[in-house]
Design a protein around this motif. Structure first.
Motif, PDB file in Angstrom:
ATOM      1  N   SER A  30      47.084  64.209  45.367  1.00 36.32           N
ATOM      2  CA  SER A  30      47.767  65.254  46.400  1.00 36.32           C
ATOM      3  C   SER A  30      48.352  66.281  45.316  1.00 36.32           C
ATOM      4  O   SER A  30      48.484  67.455  45.823  1.00 36.32           O
ATOM      5  N   ARG A  31      48.467  65.840  44.003  1.00 37.27           N
ATOM      6  CA  ARG A  31      49.149  66.866  43.220  1.00 37.27           C
ATOM      7  C   ARG A  31      47.763  67.616  42.180  1.00 37.27           C
ATOM      8  O   ARG A  31      48.195  68.505  41.589  1.00 37.27           O
ATOM      9  N   ALA A  32      46.719  67.181  42.528  1.00 36.35           N
ATOM     10  CA  ALA A  32      45.709  67.654  41.762  1.00 36.35           C
ATOM     11  C   ALA A  32      45.128  68.898  42.436  1.00 36.35           C
ATOM     12  O   ALA A  32      44.956  69.129  43.529  1.00 36.35           O
ATOM     13  N   SER A  33      44.935  70.196  41.596  1.00 35.56           N
ATOM     14  CA  SER A  33      44.717  71.401  42.292  1.00 35.56           C
ATOM     15  C   SER A  33      43.382  71.340  42.806  1.00 35.56           C
ATOM     16  O   SER A  33      43.140  72.120  43.631  1.00 35.56           O
ATOM     17  N   GLN A  34      42.383  70.785  42.109  1.00 38.54           N
ATOM     18  CA  GLN A  34      41.059  70.761  42.590  1.00 38.54           C
ATOM     19  C   GLN A  34      40.710  70.057  43.733  1.00 38.54           C
ATOM     20  O   GLN A  34      39.655  70.200  44.400  1.00 38.54           O
ATOM     21  N   SER A  35      41.773  69.424  44.397  1.00 38.55           N
ATOM     22  CA  SER A  35      41.611  68.685  45.723  1.00 38.55           C
ATOM     23  C   SER A  35      41.702  69.789  46.704  1.00 38.55           C
ATOM     24  O   SER A  35      41.105  69.566  47.931  1.00 38.55           O
ATOM     25  N   GLY A  36      42.295  70.859  46.649  1.00 38.35           N
ATOM     26  CA  GLY A  36      42.172  71.876  47.636  1.00 38.35           C
ATOM     27  C   GLY A  36      43.594  71.735  48.635  1.00 38.35           C
ATOM     28  O   GLY A  36      43.976  70.586  48.720  1.00 38.35           O
ATOM     29  N   ALA A  37      43.815  72.889  49.262  1.00 38.38           N
ATOM     30  CA  ALA A  37      44.878  72.647  50.097  1.00 38.38           C
ATOM     31  C   ALA A  37      44.819  71.888  51.107  1.00 38.38           C
ATOM     32  O   ALA A  37      45.874  70.962  51.612  1.00 38.38           O
ATOM     33  N   SER A  38      43.901  71.822  51.714  1.00 38.49           N
ATOM     34  CA  SER A  38      43.614  71.093  52.991  1.00 38.49           C
ATOM     35  C   SER A  38      43.800  69.624  52.767  1.00 38.49           C
ATOM     36  O   SER A  38      44.356  68.877  53.609  1.00 38.49           O
ATOM     37  N   LEU A  39      43.112  69.150  51.850  1.00 32.11           N
ATOM     38  CA  LEU A  39      43.112  67.744  51.371  1.00 32.11           C
ATOM     39  C   LEU A  39      44.372  67.181  50.816  1.00 32.11           C
ATOM     40  O   LEU A  39      44.873  66.220  51.043  1.00 32.11           O
ATOM     41  N   ARG A  40      45.120  68.153  50.003  1.00 28.60           N
ATOM     42  CA  ARG A  40      46.301  67.816  49.437  1.00 28.60           C
ATOM     43  C   ARG A  40      47.176  67.507  50.539  1.00 28.60           C
ATOM     44  O   ARG A  40      48.242  66.490  50.671  1.00 28.60           O
ATOM     45  N   ALA A  41      47.246  68.624  51.550  1.00 31.87           N
ATOM     46  CA  ALA A  41      48.317  68.616  52.754  1.00 31.87           C
ATOM     47  C   ALA A  41      48.002  67.021  53.398  1.00 31.87           C
ATOM     48  O   ALA A  41      48.831  66.277  53.933  1.00 31.87           O
ATOM     49  N   LEU A  42      46.572  66.542  53.624  1.00 30.22           N
ATOM     50  CA  LEU A  42      46.442  65.474  54.376  1.00 30.22           C
ATOM     51  C   LEU A  42      46.799  64.196  53.604  1.00 30.22           C
ATOM     52  O   LEU A  42      47.322  63.237  54.315  1.00 30.22           O
ATOM     53  N   GLN A  60      35.216  67.464  49.843  1.00 34.61           N
ATOM     54  CA  GLN A  60      36.496  67.008  50.010  1.00 34.61           C
ATOM     55  C   GLN A  60      36.642  65.709  50.885  1.00 34.61           C
ATOM     56  O   GLN A  60      37.217  64.547  50.469  1.00 34.61           O
ATOM     57  N   ARG A  61      35.567  65.414  51.916  1.00 33.31           N
ATOM     58  CA  ARG A  61      35.585  64.350  52.600  1.00 33.31           C
ATOM     59  C   ARG A  61      35.156  63.117  51.740  1.00 33.31           C
ATOM     60  O   ARG A  61      35.685  62.198  51.760  1.00 33.31           O
ATOM     61  N   GLU A  62      34.175  63.447  51.036  1.00 33.02           N
ATOM     62  CA  GLU A  62      33.640  62.274  49.840  1.00 33.02           C
ATOM     63  C   GLU A  62      34.643  62.080  49.041  1.00 33.02           C
ATOM     64  O   GLU A  62      34.831  60.649  48.878  1.00 33.02           O
ATOM     65  N   HIS A  63      35.398  63.065  48.491  1.00 38.09           N
ATOM     66  CA  HIS A  63      36.455  62.638  47.693  1.00 38.09           C
ATOM     67  C   HIS A  63      37.504  61.790  48.416  1.00 38.09           C
ATOM     68  O   HIS A  63      38.193  60.862  47.627  1.00 38.09           O
ATOM     69  N   LEU A  64      37.815  62.097  49.835  1.00 38.41           N
ATOM     70  CA  LEU A  64      38.727  61.215  50.557  1.00 38.41           C
ATOM     71  C   LEU A  64      38.304  59.749  50.431  1.00 38.41           C
ATOM     72  O   LEU A  64      39.186  58.895  50.282  1.00 38.41           O
TER      73      LEU A  64
END
Length: 854
Positions: A645-657, A682-686
């Motif tokens: 959640s603190r990684a910038s490459q995750s993106g805002a939506s994924l970080r919030a989730l 992002q879904r795959e990363h999740l």
């Protein structure tokens, strides 16, 4: 009882009388602590045979043990009214004065405490021994210097030897009981006052030994031994202490200066005061004496004249001794009484007050049943022997005379049968009850011990004597235990003996069970790093106990801290319960809010403040390290989500989730997750992060185990996050008002979210395999988990399924009802629909579903 020693059997009375007054007679006179008794023992052992008469059975037994150590037990006899140890070759005898033969044929004879010839109750016996009992080679009369005029008048041939006291005796005035120094004896003159003093000393100083004339010799020995061994520092006694007891007493305190002597309440004579005060000091050690103050206006006080007389050992000389005919005639009971009441032959002697034996004889002389059975001199003499049975019970002449009369009647058959005596002894063999009850039984068994010693009274004398002594020993042990239990607080005694006024001197150690011990006496226990005083400790003890803990426990705590550091390093014995860290079930730290929910702080328990700062800091670091590792072990998937959640490459939506999932403990309703805002990458990363996307929830499967759920719930509570409570059970289905963490509510039941996903997937497989719009979904798998049919229906509706109920059978038709069919119709409001109450189904299958639900 035969008045002979074992080695006198071959001598006739005429031969004994012929040699009675030969040899040297010495009167060794002086105050207490002059070594008179020690000198007599030395002289006894220097002769080929001898005997010493003592005023107390206790003293006779004490000296008997000393002489046995010198001469050997096969050469030494002990002769008392209640105990006779008479080896065949015995040549030295230790006796009580009453049991001592008045005309023995031995080389040496000594009479201890000869001044008791002036005692109203027993004086006539001492007077007879003083006048007539002699050794062939040497006779020694031991006593107070007040006896000197009587010795010169009655025994003019005696050589008088005066012995000075080894130590000085000093008056120190009055002291409060709480200020009495250790190794002191407090003297009272009634059992009630003795008990009061002993109880007060138990409160102030941990307890006291008790010595009274009413105690059996064994009990007195045990109490004295307890004092001598230092188990207690105080002795409470009656004036019995003044009679020859050699004790390590530094100070004697008088609780009173008057007593009841059996006839009247009177002030002690100066000689009696000195006899008691003289117990203070031993050999070369000086002693002190005084009185007690603070006794409610009844403080005793010595006069200046009394203090001077006691310190300088100057007392009024004795002017008369009590006398009674020692060899009365036995022609008849009347003649016997006449002789016993006959006036003394010399002016220095005075007729003795009526003793208990003569009082009993007179009572029996008025009993026609008794007098009718007395015929001849032997019968009169036998009756007199029975009347001389000591009144151990001290209940007065009337009660004692009834006991003697019964004994006389039983002896009319010649002997007391073994069964009869054994039964009487067995009835007293009950070592239960309070102090007074045990004292009464001991007094009674002492009477039977005396009776059993008489070979002309009891058949099987040896066996009965042994039985009586065994019972007396058991009762005495029980009485000693009761006295110790009532008047000795062992914990306080140990504390006072070891510490005095300085608690730092106490030797404190920790047992394996966590008890804090002082000389094996528990004073409290450790709860973690907190000292808890024993709840049984008296309020007066608590201050000293806490002081001892303050001085000594830091060292114990440091040792325990080192153990904890090693344990934490190895993960041994540590566990987390709610917001506390426990080590072997002892709280050692608490969990507090940290920078994030998954980074809590570990704060050592306040009890660890007693540790040195460096040790406490090291312990805190070790505990923090252990708990951080514990969190990483159980909540590793959440930590991974937090890092992502603190990684910038995750993106805002994924970080919030991800942040929401961490706060929710790894379980997030799909409808509230914002999943639809994620792109495919992002879904795959999740998914790579271990998050499973379900029909109803997003969840991390490993976080649904009981241990991770409990830990996360505890951390959420500490952090203040509003969240669901941890599950109270690990069952797949539970009933709760609100769904716990990791569960979802369906109807009145809650189902774990991963199992809910499993049931929905099975439903979809059934739907796909049916190749139709509507299908029957078997609830068997749900029921195997414990989910009711109604709750399963609510789950299906929440997952997007709609139910279609079959038509009811026509009236009069027979057959199985048409089961409900399900059709998947997903809608955007499907998640909201799950929260609505399910529609009430109708038809026969609905009734069946209701039965299954029950």
């Amino acid at each position: 009882m035969p008045a002979t020693f074992p080695f006198m059997a071959n001598r006739t009375p005429a031969q004994i009388r012929q040699t009675a007054h030969t040899g040297v007679v010495k009167a060794v006179l002086g105050p207490t602590n002059t070594g008179k008794t020690h000198l007599a023992i030395e002289r006894l052992c220097a002769h080929s045979s001898g005997a010493i008469g003592f005023p107390l059975r206790l003293l006779a037994r004490e000296v008997y043990d000393r002489v046995c150590a010198i001469k050997g037990p096969d050469k030494v006899a002990l002769i008392t009214g209640e105990e006779r140890i008479e080896p065949k070759n015995a040549r030295w005898s230790l006796c009580t004065v009453e049991a001592m033969p008045s005309r023995p044929d031995v080389a040496f004879v000594a009479l201890d405490e000869a001044q008791l010839a002036a005692d109203p109750e027993r004086g006539h016996v001492f007077t007879d021994r003083l006048l007539h009992t002699r050794g062939r080679e040497e006779t020694m009369l031991l006593g107070s210097a007040t006896l000197q005029p009587m010795i010169k008048a009655l025994v003019p041939e005696a050589e008088i030897v005066s012995r000075p006291r080894f130590s000085t005796l000093t008056h120190v005035g009055a002291k409060k009981l709480s200020r009495i120094p250790p190794r002191s004896a407090i003297v009272a003159f009634s059992a009630e006052q003795v008990y009061v003093m002993a109880e007060m000393l138990r409160r102030f100083r941990g307890g006291a030994a008790v010595v009274m004339g009413a105690l059996s010799p064994q009990t007195r020995n045990a109490q004295v031994a307890m004092y001598q061994a230092g188990e207690v520092d105080y002795l409470v006694a009656t004036d019995a202490i003044g009679m020859g007891l050699n004790l390590d007493v530094h100070h004697v305190a008088f609780a009173g200066l008057s007593k009841y002597d059996g006839h009247r309440h009177r002030r002690l004579t100066t000689a009696e005061m000195a006899q008691i005060a003289g117990r203070a000091g031993r050999h070369q050690r000086d002693g002190t004496f005084g009185t007690l103050s603070g006794m409610g206006g009844h403080d005793p006080a010595f006069t200046d004249e009394e203090v001077y007389a006691i310190e300088e050992h100057r007392f009024a000389p004795l002017t008369r001794l009590f006398w009674r005919e020692a060899e009365p005639r036995f022609d008849s009971i009347a003649t016997l009484i006449e002789d016993l009441e006959s006036p003394p032959p010399r002016p220095e002697l005075s007729i003795a007050p009526q003793a208990i034996d003569l009082a009993v004889l007179k009572r029996l002389a008025d009993d026609h049943d008794v007098t009718g059975s007395v015929r001849g001199q032997r019968a009169v003499q036998r009756l007199w022997d029975v009347c001389r049975l000591p009144d151990f019970r001290q209940q007065g002449e009337e009660v004692h005379s009834r006991f003697v009369a019964r004994l006389w009647q039983d002896l009319q058959r010649g002997y007391l049968g073994a069964d009869y005596v054994a039964q009487a002894i067995a009835q007293l063999d009950l070592p239960t009850g309070d102090i007074d009850t045990l004292q009464g039984r001991i007094a009674a068994i002492r009477s039977w011990s005396y009776i059993a010693q008489r070979p002309d009274w009891v058949l099987a004398k040896e066996e009965m004597s042994a039985r009586a002594r065994a019972v007396e020993t058991r009762l005495s042990d029980a009485l000693h235990a009761r006295l110790t239990e009532r008047f000795v607080n062992r914990r306080t005694t140990v504390l006072m003996r070891k510490a005095g006024s300085d608690a730092g001197l106490l030797p404190v150690r920790l047992s394996e069970s966590g008890s804090v011990l002082v000389d094996d006496e528990p004073i409290g226990h450790l709860e973690g790093f907190r000292f808890v005083v024993d709840p049984l400790a008296r309020a007066s003890d608590r201050k000293l106990l806490l002081a001892a803990a303050e001085r000594h426990l830091p060292a114990l705590f440091q040792a325990r801290a080192e153990e904890l550091i090693v344990a934490a390093s190895q993960g041994d014995g540590l566990r987390q319960v709610d917001d506390a860290l426990l080590w072997n079930d002892l709280k050692v730290a608490r969990i507090e809010r940290g920078r994030t929910l998954l980074e809590p702080r570990v704060v050592p328990d306040p009890a660890l403040d007693r540790l040195p700062p460096a040790v406490r800091a090291k312990l805190g670091d070790v505990l923090q390290g252990w708990f951080s590792g514990f969190v990483a072990q159980l909540l590793g998937p959440l930590l991974a989500l937090s890092d992502a959640s603190r990684a910038s490459q995750s993106g805002a939506s994924l970080r919030a989730l991800l942040l929401h999932m961490v706060e929710a403990g790894g379980v997030l309703p799909r409808a509230e997750s914002g999943l639809d805002r994620l792109d495919p990458v992002q879904r795959e990363h999740l998914k790579k992060l271990g998050v499973r996307i379900g029909a109803l929830d997003l969840f991390v499967p490993s976080m649904l185990r009981p241990a991770p759920l409990a830990l996360w719930s505890a951390l959420a509570s500490v952090y203040g996050t509003v969240s669901a409570a941890p599950p109270v059970s690990v069952a797949p289905v539970i009933e709760a008002q609100n769904a716990p963490a990791g569960y979802r509510k369906f109807g009145i039941q809650c189902l774990r979210v991963d199992l809910a996903e499993k049931l929905l997937q099975a439903a979809h497989r059934t739907r796909i395999s049916s190749r139709g719009r509507r299908c029957y979904i078997d609830p068997a798998l749900a029921r195997s988990m414990g989910l009711s049919t109604a709750s399963f229906a609510a789950l299906l509706r929440a997952g997007g399924f709609r139910v279609f109920m079959g038509r009811e059978l026509a009236k009069g038709a027979h057959g199985a009802p048409v089961p409900p069919l399900w059709e998947w119709r997903p809608t955007r409001s499907g998640a909201a629909d799950a929260a609505l109450p399910p529609p009430v189904p109708t038809g026969a299958f609905a009734a069946l579903a209701e039965l299954v639900a029950r």
